[in-house]
Design a protein around this motif. Structure first.
Motif, PDB file in Angstrom:
ATOM      1  N   UNK A   1       0.819  -1.204   0.000  1.00 60.03           N
ATOM      2  CA  UNK A   1       0.000   0.000   0.000  1.00 60.03           C
ATOM      3  C   UNK A   1       0.855   1.257   0.000  1.00 60.03           C
ATOM      4  N   UNK A   2       1.912   1.256   0.807  1.00 63.62           N
ATOM      5  CA  UNK A   2       2.821   2.401   0.856  1.00 63.62           C
ATOM      6  C   UNK A   2       3.530   2.600  -0.487  1.00 63.62           C
ATOM      7  N   UNK A   3       3.899   1.479  -1.118  1.00 63.54           N
ATOM      8  CA  UNK A   3       4.539   1.561  -2.428  1.00 63.54           C
ATOM      9  C   UNK A   3       3.618   2.252  -3.431  1.00 63.54           C
ATOM     10  N   UNK A   4       2.345   1.825  -3.484  1.00 64.31           N
ATOM     11  CA  UNK A   4       1.429   2.416  -4.458  1.00 64.31           C
ATOM     12  C   UNK A   4       1.124   3.875  -4.142  1.00 64.31           C
ATOM     13  N   UNK A   5       1.102   4.213  -2.865  1.00 67.89           N
ATOM     14  CA  UNK A   5       0.903   5.625  -2.516  1.00 67.89           C
ATOM     15  C   UNK A   5       2.071   6.463  -3.030  1.00 67.89           C
ATOM     16  N   UNK A   6       3.300   5.972  -2.819  1.00 66.85           N
ATOM     17  CA  UNK A   6       4.466   6.708  -3.305  1.00 66.85           C
ATOM     18  C   UNK A   6       4.438   6.848  -4.818  1.00 66.85           C
ATOM     19  N   UNK A   7       3.992   5.780  -5.503  1.00 67.81           N
ATOM     20  CA  UNK A   7       3.899   5.852  -6.950  1.00 67.81           C
ATOM     21  C   UNK A   7       2.864   6.881  -7.386  1.00 67.81           C
ATOM     22  N   UNK A   8       1.777   6.973  -6.633  1.00 63.75           N
ATOM     23  CA  UNK A   8       0.741   7.957  -6.950  1.00 63.75           C
ATOM     24  C   UNK A   8       1.269   9.377  -6.791  1.00 63.75           C
TER      25      UNK A   8
ATOM     26  N   UNK B   1      -4.269   8.504  -9.938  1.00 64.75           N
ATOM     27  CA  UNK B   1      -5.536   8.039  -9.378  1.00 64.75           C
ATOM     28  C   UNK B   1      -5.568   6.507  -9.302  1.00 64.75           C
ATOM     29  N   UNK B   2      -5.099   5.852 -10.358  1.00 67.87           N
ATOM     30  CA  UNK B   2      -5.075   4.392 -10.360  1.00 67.87           C
ATOM     31  C   UNK B   2      -4.200   3.849  -9.225  1.00 67.87           C
ATOM     32  N   UNK B   3      -3.026   4.448  -9.067  1.00 68.91           N
ATOM     33  CA  UNK B   3      -2.125   3.998  -8.007  1.00 68.91           C
ATOM     34  C   UNK B   3      -2.741   4.254  -6.628  1.00 68.91           C
ATOM     35  N   UNK B   4      -3.437   5.367  -6.516  1.00 71.65           N
ATOM     36  CA  UNK B   4      -4.068   5.710  -5.247  1.00 71.65           C
ATOM     37  C   UNK B   4      -5.132   4.682  -4.866  1.00 71.65           C
ATOM     38  N   UNK B   5      -5.932   4.281  -5.848  1.00 76.14           N
ATOM     39  CA  UNK B   5      -6.962   3.266  -5.585  1.00 76.14           C
ATOM     40  C   UNK B   5      -6.308   1.964  -5.112  1.00 76.14           C
TER      41      UNK B   5
ATOM     42  N   UNK C   1      -4.477   6.878   3.648  1.00 74.98           N
ATOM     43  CA  UNK C   1      -4.198   7.692   2.465  1.00 74.98           C
ATOM     44  C   UNK C   1      -5.457   8.351   1.907  1.00 74.98           C
ATOM     45  N   UNK C   2      -6.588   8.175   2.590  1.00 69.11           N
ATOM     46  CA  UNK C   2      -7.845   8.679   2.049  1.00 69.11           C
ATOM     47  C   UNK C   2      -7.825  10.197   1.891  1.00 69.11           C
TER      48      UNK C   2
END
Length: 303
Positions: free
Chosen positions: A253-260, A273-277, A288-289
């Motif tokens: 989850x942290x990885x995808x947030x950083x990517x977002x 947006x996709x990475x955030x979802x 991360x909401x």
């Protein structure tokens, strides 16, 4: 110390050095080998695996002249593959490794060997060390004693295994652990495998090595960071205990947030947006909401 001298006892420890033996690393490679000799009062077998095809002829000639060094060549430019080759050649009861730009402290291997030969009979001894850069020395680990009781959770607080901080029992840590390595995160993956396999770990919370901070190392590359998503997925494939699986998914989850965040910074709003979802779908993703307001048009930006 000449490990080939028949009057000396047979080595108990082999040190493996994967290196490209480049001209730029020739001096540090010699320093590393000198430090191995000073790390034990007993002979130490040294296996240097030169990987790639760009080695410095003078450095290789110097290595070939060292009576306690077994020199091997591997055309594939891969430190992890060279480490595997070195492990396959180990013929001593214990082995360790050392990067060509790092060094052992005096007596380091004797200290590790004493821990390995203690009544607890560990499979692996891990040690503290010093990280050296232009500002001075800092201790590598601040909570190393917590590792033996819970190696897997500890791994998500600190990467407690590195190329120069361990001693392995050869009979317990065979070559298969070094096969199918994970690029850019070899030592984290190796430590994870040891934890899953239930290997017994002992700790020496004393510096026994110096890790010299070298500019341009792989650990500073973007590829290194990107490799961790596939590493986490690979970790999950080994069906770890539920609490550890939760830790891994939180890291995803942290990885995808950083990517977002990176995508948004680069103007790639749809990707962001996709990475955030994806980050929201992982355990703990609700933290991360609040970040959603930066991605959804019309969402109030005031905190």
């Amino acid at each position: 110390m000449d490990a080939t001298d028949a009057s000396l006892p047979a080595p108990l420890i082999t040190t493996i050095i994967p290196t490209m033996a480049s001209k730029a690393r020739a001096a540090s490679l010699k320093r590393a080998i000198t430090s191995i000799r000073a790390a034990s009062k007993q002979p130490v077998a040294i296996i240097v695996v030169v990987n790639g095809t760009r080695s410095d002829p003078e450095a290789c000639a110097w290595l070939a002249d060292q009576p306690d060094v077994r020199l091997e060549f591997d055309a594939k430019p891969s430190a992890a593959n060279a480490m595997l080759r070195g492990r396959e050649l180990v013929a001593t009861p214990f082995f360790t490794s050392l990067d060509d730009d790092d060094e052992f402290t005096p007596g380091a291997l004797d200290l590790r060997l004493a821990a390995m030969q203690s009544d607890t009979c560990p499979d692996i001894v891990v040690c503290n060390g010093l990280r050296r850069d232009s500002t001075g020395d800092t201790l590598c680990y601040d909570d190393l004693p917590s590792v033996p009781a819970a190696p897997l959770p500890a791994l998500f607080r600190m990467p407690w295994l590195s190329s120069c901080n361990s001693l392995y029992r050869t009979a317990s840590i065979d070559a298969h652990f070094f096969r199918n390595f994970h690029s850019f995160a070899e030592w984290t993956w190796l430590a994870y495998q040891f934890g899953v396999a239930g290997k017994k770990i002992a700790v020496i919370d004393t510096p026994t090595f110096v890790c010299n901070d070298t500019a341009g190392s792989l650990s500073k590359s973007n590829e290194y960071e990107m490799a961790y998503l596939s590493l986490y997925e690979r970790m999950l494939s080994l069906a770890p205990p539920a609490p550890v699986a939760d830790l891994i998914r939180r890291r995803i989850g942290s990885f995808w947030h950083d990517q977002s965040v990176t995508a948004l910074r680069n103007g790639q709003r749809l990707d962001a947006l996709r990475h955030h979802v994806r980050s929201l779908r992982q355990p703990g993703g609700l933290r991360y909401l609040g970040y959603s307001r930066y991605l959804i048009p019309g969402w109030p930006q005031n905190r």
